[in-house]
Design an enzyme around this catalytic site. Structure first.
Site, PDB file in Angstrom:
ATOM      1  N   LYS A   1       0.851  -1.188   0.000  1.00  0.00           N
ATOM      2  CA  LYS A   1       0.000   0.000   0.000  1.00  0.00           C
ATOM      3  C   LYS A   1       0.888   1.240   0.000  1.00  0.00           C
ATOM      4  O   LYS A   1       1.928   1.261   0.688  1.00  0.00           O
ATOM      5  CB  LYS A   1      -0.875  -0.022   1.244  1.00  0.00           C
ATOM      6  CG  LYS A   1      -1.905   1.091   1.330  1.00  0.00           C
ATOM      7  CD  LYS A   1      -2.710   0.956   2.626  1.00  0.00           C
ATOM      8  CE  LYS A   1      -3.847   1.943   2.727  1.00  0.00           C
ATOM      9  NZ  LYS A   1      -4.618   1.772   3.978  1.00  0.00           N
TER      10      LYS A   1
ATOM     11  N   SER B   1      -9.548   1.343   3.000  1.00  0.00           N
ATOM     12  CA  SER B   1      -8.746   2.151   2.106  1.00  0.00           C
ATOM     13  C   SER B   1      -7.659   1.375   1.371  1.00  0.00           C
ATOM     14  O   SER B   1      -7.120   1.871   0.388  1.00  0.00           O
ATOM     15  CB  SER B   1      -8.098   3.289   2.899  1.00  0.00           C
ATOM     16  OG  SER B   1      -7.164   2.782   3.828  1.00  0.00           O
TER      17      SER B   1
ATOM     18  N   SER C   1      -9.405  -0.931   7.282  1.00  0.00           N
ATOM     19  CA  SER C   1      -8.859  -0.715   5.938  1.00  0.00           C
ATOM     20  C   SER C   1      -8.078  -1.884   5.351  1.00  0.00           C
ATOM     21  O   SER C   1      -7.767  -1.871   4.164  1.00  0.00           O
ATOM     22  CB  SER C   1      -7.975   0.532   5.921  1.00  0.00           C
ATOM     23  OG  SER C   1      -8.775   1.678   5.863  1.00  0.00           O
TER      24      SER C   1
END
Lengths: 478, 91
Positions: free
Chosen positions: A80, A155, A179
């Site tokens: 990420k 996310s 997330s």
């Protein structure tokens, strides 16, 4: 040769170690998969092709010398874009960090590199991890590989989509209120949020420091165990990392017979209103499966669950508004023409941040402001204690808690962007574990081929990731 | 609840458009209505919780470490120095 991109960490490791294919072939297969699919999905923000191939060749040399390799050596991973990899861009999905290059390796990346894992690139995400659909990225949305009209969750939506679409063998995300777990559930992969303090956050872009944890996103629970075992452990660069958390190799090879005495709690507050019919049907199936395996199932009550979302939407914006004060146009971003300092702050922050980030900074500033601090922030901190006490209390009677990961399957792109509160509600089942600091894992419900994925969540006692991983591995065995 | 967006965006040094201001007022009003349920919770005698676990911070010794160069990311530099806007007048 079968499709190398479909392999798990474990199978890819076995294939490398027994010389069925090379690390270069494995990396090239994943890069090719990205080339073919990522135009439609957009899981990645940047690819480190050259570095990945150099690192792969280095692993191949070790293998050709006949030396043993670690479980992650030569395994292509996606990270990420909140995790620092020295020399690579790090945007956090924000325009304000558009040209920023990470000046050092985060502690998790140091650990991955010391195991000779391969970093393929950085994945898309909601700006500064604020969102549940990856629609808040300044660099465009990510689509769900199972249905391109739907969101991948967020996310960490890019990481989830990359693993689900076989564009990486596994990935890392970060989880502040769900997330890692919520996008894992939406994309049909495994996502683990470790205990607060289990994994160092040094080199993680901070959102909400009393909640953030880095966690693995993988094709199997066993892979999650392998990745977690590598990234966990004390780090003196993160004052919140636990010096005494010992995670041994038993994480990787659990004794399933020892699970027989475990009691699984079903908190009734998580099965109430608002559940999508396919989610409640899946939950019945999963509960039934554990029952059929002889586990004791016990209904429990966690009465403060209903306040968790409210607590979260006070504490998280408060901490985020504080953490994001550093993006002032002086140290980050593009300075532009000379102007008065006050104007410079307003201009850089106003133009650099997207709407959701501004909304949360505004909310955070409000709850911390004179006159409202007691009524909002301090009150939320107290109710947070009550949420945590709910966990402490039920864990006297049960070993783990079983719940849905999210109330719905992946929703349509654009469906919730106009109404932030509706968007926030998609994290309603994942937030409590962050507030209480407990570990939690999302595991795909079996037998949903051709349908949108559903995940179930197991939450455990502090530092007892082993309970979640071993139960998850048992479920995977079928 | 009514929410004075301008006051808090000013405190946070955020430039917002008029359209954003209107939207934020509506959105955050809704969020604040939602979180008002906390006021009903009896928290007398409950300690405020400040972290994810009850562990104490484990600080390392404050010794000098070699620092990586930050200048490549800094918006402005001159002769290896970081250049920032003037904050004090000459007088």
């Amino acid at each position: 040769m079968s499709d190398l991109t479909k392999l798990t960490i474990k199978d890819a490791h076995n294939g490398l170690a027994s010389k069925q294919f090379s690390a270069r072939e494995l990396v090239e297969a994943n890069l090719q998969s990205i080339k073919e699919k990522d135009g439609a999905i957009h899981a990645y923000l940047s690819i480190a092709k050259d570095e990945a191939l150099i690192d792969a060749d280095r692993v191949d040399q070790v293998i050709s010398r006949g030396e043993p390799i670690g479980k992650l050596a030569g395994i292509p991973l996606a990270l990420k874009d909140v995790i620092f990899v020295k020399g690579q861009p790090i945007t956090a999905g924000s325009k304000i960090l558009k040209d920023y290059i990470a000046p050092y390796d985060s502690s998790v990346v140091k650990k991955l590199k010391s195991e000779n894992a391969i970093i393929l690139g950085k994945t898309n995400m909601d700006e500064f991890a604020m969102g549940s659909s990856t629609e808040n990225s300044a660099f465009g949305i990510t689509r769900n590989p199972h249905n391109l009209e739907r969101i991948p969750g967020g996310s960490s939506g890019g990481s989830a989509a990359a693993v689900a679409a076989d564009m990486a063998i596994a990935a890392l995300g970060s989880d502040t209120g769900g997330s890692v777990r919520q996008p894992a559930a939406m994309c049909g992969v495994v996502g683990l949020k470790p205990t607060y303090g289990a994994v160092s956050r040094y080199g993680l872009v901070a959102m909400s420091s009393s909640l953030d944890q880095i966690g693995p996103m993988t094709k199997t629970v066993e892979d999650a165990a392998i990745l977690f075992r590598t990234i966990a452990g004390h780090d003196n660069k993160d004052a919140t990392s636990n010096p005494n958390a010992g995670y041994g190799d038993s994480l990787l090879s659990p004794d399933f017979n020892s699970l027989n005495n475990m009691t699984i709690g079903i908190p009734k507050e998580y099965l109430s209103d608002g559940l999508d019919p396919s989610v409640s049907a899946s939950m019945e199936e999963v509960i039934g499966w554990f029952k059929s395996k002889g586990f004791k199932i016990k209904e429990v009550s966690m009465p403060h669950t209903k306040y968790a979302l409210s607590v979260y939407y006070i504490i998280m914006p408060a901490e985020a508004s504080t953490n994001l004060a550093r993006y002032d146009g002086i140290r980050f971003g593009t300075r532009g023409e000379e102007m008065d300092l006050g104007q410079l702050y307003f201009k850089n922050r106003g133009e650099g941040f997207g709407p959701e980030v501004k909304r949360r900074i505004t909310l955070g500033t409000f709850v911390l402001s004179a006159g409202y601090y007691e009524a909002y922030y301090n009150k939320a901190q107290k109710v947070r204690t009550l949420v945590k006490m709910d966990f402490e209390k039920v864990f006297k009677d049960v070993d783990v808690l079983l719940t849905p990961t999210a109330p719905t399957v992946a929703f349509k792109i654009g469906e919730k962007t106009e109404d932030p509160l509706q968007m926030y509600l998609s994290d309603i089942f994942t937030i409590p574990a962050n507030l209480a600091g407990n570990p939690a894992i999302s595991i795909p419900v079996r037998g949903r081929e051709g349908k949108l994925p559903v995940g179930f969540q197991l939450m455990g006692k502090h530092w007892r990731e082993a309970d979640l991983l071993s139960l998850g591995m048992l479920y995977e065995l079928g | 609840m009514d929410f004075d967006v301008k006051k808090y965006t000013s405190l946070a040094r955020l430039k917002v458009t008029e359209a954003e201001e209107e939207k934020f007022a509506k959105d955050l009003g809704k969020v604040l209505d939602h979180v008002s349920d906390l006021q009903k919770v009896d928290t007398s005698g409950v300690e405020a919780m400040a972290g994810g676990t009850s562990l104490k911070n484990a600080f390392r010794k404050d010794i000098k470490n070699k620092q990586e160069s930050l200048t490549p990311n800094f918006p402005k530099e001159e002769d290896g120095y970081l250049k920032v806007p003037r904050i004090l007048d000459n007088e």
